[in-house]
Design an enzyme around this catalytic site. Structure first.
Site, short mmCIF file in Angstrom:
data_model
loop_
_atom_site.label_atom_id
_atom_site.label_comp_id
_atom_site.label_asym_id
_atom_site.label_seq_id
_atom_site.Cartn_x
_atom_site.Cartn_y
_atom_site.Cartn_z
N HIS A 169 -9.81 4.54 8.66
CA HIS A 169 -9.62 3.23 9.32
C HIS A 169 -10.11 3.38 10.76
CE1 HIS A 169 -6.10 1.45 6.73
NE2 HIS A 169 -7.19 0.79 6.49
N CYS A 263 -0.73 2.25 13.36
CA CYS A 263 -0.63 1.73 11.99
C CYS A 263 0.67 0.95 11.78
CB CYS A 263 -0.66 2.88 10.99
SG CYS A 263 -2.15 3.87 11.04
N1 ARG Z 1 -1.18 4.93 3.30
C1 ARG Z 1 -1.81 3.87 4.00
C2 ARG Z 1 -3.18 3.59 3.42
O1 ARG Z 1 -3.84 4.54 3.09
C3 ARG Z 1 -1.92 4.20 5.47
C4 ARG Z 1 -2.41 3.08 6.31
C5 ARG Z 1 -2.51 3.46 7.74
N2 ARG Z 1 -2.71 2.33 8.55
C6 ARG Z 1 -3.63 2.21 9.52
N3 ARG Z 1 -3.65 1.13 10.24
N4 ARG Z 1 -4.54 3.14 9.71
O2 ARG Z 1 -3.60 2.47 3.28
#
Ligand code: ARG
Length: 270
Positions: A169, A263
């Site tokens: 991300h 996150c």
């Molecule tokens: N387990 C989640 C996923 O893989 C983690 C998300 C993390 N969020 C972020 N904004 N980077 O989607």
């Protein structure tokens, strides 16, 4: 520092039950009670800084809902909804949508037709060129969603290609530090995207691989105070030297899901 508003969701239902990023390992136990304690320290720190926190109710069967940043992206009261890449998280978008639609005077919610994971892959830089949206693609958000976000939000969207699966991300590799400047880890981006970032932000702070691996870039800054993951001590020292006030928060349990401070916090921009 500018007073801000965030949306968060308790990790009361958090677990690592599936693996959809390089950090998740279903064989490593997660301590949900500890996750709640750690998250509560973060929430209290945000409130103590004078910011406003709204809460979403955690839901059975949605263990990743604690990562509230992924649920939408708002600018000037307009909300571009999320559409998750993986089926396991799809229903989270419904909960976020309901939050905005319950306050029709405050928000205009626009449902997406393209896959995008909200503030996970969209970052707003308020004063940069009169308001600029930086957008990641390559792992989760589709580049078609960047064009849609630009139509919905009426701000230039700069597409940046992510190339390292550990930084899947945008918010794991880049963060807005104040109203005009950013910090990022260059090698998370394609060579051309690095060139774009250098051109737009010649004074950006540059992070190391160690900073990024410590989830140091998954930070939330109000322009002065920087909430960040406890492991990122080297980056915290550099930010302090640059005049910021780092506040380290231990989110070890949530790191097992592939996330940290940013996150957990969707910024709401009325
Ligand atoms: N387990 C989640 C996923 O893989 C983690 C998300 C993390 N969020 C972020 N904004 N980077 O989607």
């Amino acid at each position: 520092m500018r007073q801000r508003t965030y949306l968060m969701c308790s990790p009361a239902k958090y677990l690592v039950e599936y693996a959809i990023n390089a950090w998740m390992d279903t064989s490593v136990p997660v301590d949900t009670q500890l996750a709640i304690k750690q998250w509560t320290v973060l929430r209290d720190a945000v409130v103590d800084l004078g910011h406003t926190v709204h809460l979403l109710a955690p839901q059975d069967g949605l263990p990743d809902m604690v990562y509230a940043a992924n649920g939408a992206f708002s600018v000037d009261g307009v909300v571009y909804g999320a559409r998750f890449k993986y089926a396991q998280r799809a229903a989270e978008a419904v909960r976020h949508r309901a939050f905005y639609e319950e306050q029709p005077d405050a928000w205009r919610f626009v449902p997406p037709t393209e896959t995008n994971e909200g503030e996970g892959d969209f970052t707003y830089v308020p004063d940069g060129h009169g308001g600029l949206i930086l957008a990641g693609y390559g792992f989760r958000t589709e580049i078609d969603a960047h064009a849609q976000a630009q139509e919905v939000l009426g701000r230039p969207v700069i597409s940046l290609r992510l190339v390292d699966p550990r930084f899947y991300h945008l918010d794991t590799a880049l963060a807005s530090l104040d109203d005009g400047n950013i910090i990022y880890y260059p090698a998370a981006f394609s060579v051309s995207s690095q060139t774009v970032l250098r051109q737009l932000f010649p004074h950006a702070m540059i992070a190391t691989e160690e900073d990024a691996l410590a989830f140091g870039l998954n930070l939330v800054s109000d322009g002065r105070n920087v909430l960040m993951h406890t492991e990122a001590t080297a980056l915290a020292a550099r930010l302090a030297d640059a005049g910021f006030r780092p506040i380290l928060v231990d989110l070890s349990e949530l790191k097992k899901g592939g996330g940290s401070v940013k996150c957990c916090m969707a910024e709401l921009r009325p």
